[in-house]
Design an enzyme around this catalytic site. Structure first.
Site, PDB file in Angstrom:
ATOM      1  N   ARG A   1      20.332  -1.780  10.475  1.00 45.82           N
ATOM      2  CA  ARG A   1      19.256  -2.577  11.057  1.00 45.82           C
ATOM      3  C   ARG A   1      19.782  -3.747  11.880  1.00 45.82           C
ATOM      4  O   ARG A   1      18.995  -4.500  12.438  1.00 45.82           O
ATOM      5  CB  ARG A   1      18.318  -3.091   9.965  1.00 45.82           C
ATOM      6  CG  ARG A   1      17.485  -1.968   9.374  1.00 45.82           C
ATOM      7  CD  ARG A   1      16.284  -2.495   8.656  1.00 45.82           C
ATOM      8  NE  ARG A   1      15.417  -1.403   8.220  1.00 45.82           N
ATOM      9  CZ  ARG A   1      14.286  -1.577   7.572  1.00 45.82           C
ATOM     10  NH1 ARG A   1      13.871  -2.806   7.306  1.00 45.82           N
ATOM     11  NH2 ARG A   1      13.548  -0.548   7.203  1.00 45.82           N
TER      12      ARG A   1
ATOM     13  N   ARG B   1       7.526  -9.409  10.692  1.00 43.45           N
ATOM     14  CA  ARG B   1       8.366  -8.208  10.654  1.00 43.45           C
ATOM     15  C   ARG B   1       8.700  -7.733  12.056  1.00 43.45           C
ATOM     16  O   ARG B   1       9.839  -7.328  12.332  1.00 43.45           O
ATOM     17  CB  ARG B   1       7.656  -7.088   9.884  1.00 43.45           C
ATOM     18  CG  ARG B   1       7.513  -7.354   8.395  1.00 43.45           C
ATOM     19  CD  ARG B   1       6.759  -6.232   7.713  1.00 43.45           C
ATOM     20  NE  ARG B   1       7.501  -4.983   7.762  1.00 43.45           N
ATOM     21  CZ  ARG B   1       6.949  -3.782   7.619  1.00 43.45           C
ATOM     22  NH1 ARG B   1       5.637  -3.671   7.467  1.00 43.45           N
ATOM     23  NH2 ARG B   1       7.690  -2.695   7.651  1.00 43.45           N
TER      24      ARG B   1
ATOM     25  N   LYS C   1       8.972   6.077  11.169  1.00 47.48           N
ATOM     26  CA  LYS C   1      10.327   6.478  10.810  1.00 47.48           C
ATOM     27  C   LYS C   1      10.370   7.324   9.546  1.00 47.48           C
ATOM     28  O   LYS C   1      11.058   8.332   9.495  1.00 47.48           O
ATOM     29  CB  LYS C   1      11.224   5.245  10.642  1.00 47.48           C
ATOM     30  CG  LYS C   1      11.430   4.446  11.908  1.00 47.48           C
ATOM     31  CD  LYS C   1      12.414   3.303  11.698  1.00 47.48           C
ATOM     32  CE  LYS C   1      11.925   2.285  10.692  1.00 47.48           C
ATOM     33  NZ  LYS C   1      10.672   1.603  11.119  1.00 47.48           N
TER      34      LYS C   1
ATOM     35  N   ARG D   1      -2.264   1.236   7.644  1.00 52.24           N
ATOM     36  CA  ARG D   1      -1.477   1.619   6.465  1.00 52.24           C
ATOM     37  C   ARG D   1      -1.732   0.667   5.309  1.00 52.24           C
ATOM     38  O   ARG D   1      -1.763   1.066   4.149  1.00 52.24           O
ATOM     39  CB  ARG D   1       0.017   1.636   6.826  1.00 52.24           C
ATOM     40  CG  ARG D   1       0.895   2.201   5.733  1.00 52.24           C
ATOM     41  CD  ARG D   1       2.284   2.489   6.235  1.00 52.24           C
ATOM     42  NE  ARG D   1       3.063   1.280   6.464  1.00 52.24           N
ATOM     43  CZ  ARG D   1       4.314   1.289   6.933  1.00 52.24           C
ATOM     44  NH1 ARG D   1       4.892   2.433   7.257  1.00 52.24           N
ATOM     45  NH2 ARG D   1       4.963   0.157   7.100  1.00 52.24           N
TER      46      ARG D   1
ATOM     47  N   ARG E   1       2.027  -1.429   0.422  1.00 54.10           N
ATOM     48  CA  ARG E   1       3.248  -2.200   0.514  1.00 54.10           C
ATOM     49  C   ARG E   1       2.935  -3.659   0.806  1.00 54.10           C
ATOM     50  O   ARG E   1       2.147  -3.972   1.690  1.00 54.10           O
ATOM     51  CB  ARG E   1       4.153  -1.618   1.606  1.00 54.10           C
ATOM     52  CG  ARG E   1       4.734  -0.275   1.238  1.00 54.10           C
ATOM     53  CD  ARG E   1       5.429   0.389   2.391  1.00 54.10           C
ATOM     54  NE  ARG E   1       6.314  -0.523   3.131  1.00 54.10           N
ATOM     55  CZ  ARG E   1       7.148  -0.118   4.086  1.00 54.10           C
ATOM     56  NH1 ARG E   1       7.205   1.167   4.403  1.00 54.10           N
ATOM     57  NH2 ARG E   1       7.906  -0.976   4.735  1.00 54.10           N
TER      58      ARG E   1
END
Length: 200
Positions: free
Chosen positions: A89, A150, A14, A128, A139
């Protein structure tokens, strides 16, 4: 002028696509996640309130999130259109956005949903975590123990946006597998179709 929301599961790309698409459209890419992370880094009051939710991979409560969005959309660069990444969201937040836009006689033009299968999402998020994001920052919500949570939160709270926007005739699904440029071109072709329908 286009007002677009971009949503999809964690790891769908995104942030990358939001920046690329917004640049092509000539509108600001507004990342709610980046706004929150900036506040966390600067240790503001908002950052302290949001950090526990972000670190756990949970959604920041609506009253905090909607206030942030209201302030951001009031800025001059968003008057001629925007691309929202990370908001709404939930269906409740989507209703909040609808009311925010109605306050200025505006409306949403399109909801782009990025589609990626879950196995690929886990691979991307794990990668990532090892390499860091675009800024080289790792992160906390990409931790292996947080990723399944998540994805579960997404399925439960955000995935219903697909039906919500489809019922309004605003939903466009984009296959987000493949190269970055390839995905961007699919999204731009879909948005061009939206513009054509609107002007016909």
């Amino acid at each position: 002028m286009l007002r677009v929301v971009l949503f999809g599961p964690p790891g769908a790309g995104k942030g990358t696509q939001a920046r690329r698409i917004a640049e092509r459209l000539g509108v600001p890419a507004i990342s709610i996640g980046e706004i929150f992370r900036s506040h966390v880094a600067e240790r503001t009051d908002l950052g302290r309130r949001a950090q526990p939710y972000l670190d756990a991979g949970n959604l920041v409560p609506d009253e905090i999130t909607v206030a942030v969005v209201r302030d951001r959309l009031a800025q001059p660069d968003a008057k001629a259109g925007f691309l929202l990444d990370g908001f709404p969201r939930t269906v409740h937040q989507a209703e909040g956005l609808r009311w925010l836009l109605a306050e200025t006689s505006g409306r949403l033009d399109c909801a782009l949903e990025l589609i990626v299968d879950e196995e690929e999402l886990v691979r991307r998020l794990s990668s990532r975590r090892l390499s860091g994001d675009i800024a080289g920052v790792r992160r906390k919500d990409d931790h292996p123990n947080t990723i399944p949570h998540r994805l579960a939160v997404y399925r439960e709270q955000t995935a219903p946006l697909s039906q919500y926007y489809e019922a309004q005739g605003l939903l466009v699904r984009i296959d987000a597998t493949g190269g970055v440029e390839e995905v961007t071109e699919r999204a731009m072709a879909a948005l061009q179709a939206v513009v054509s329908r609107r002007s016909s």
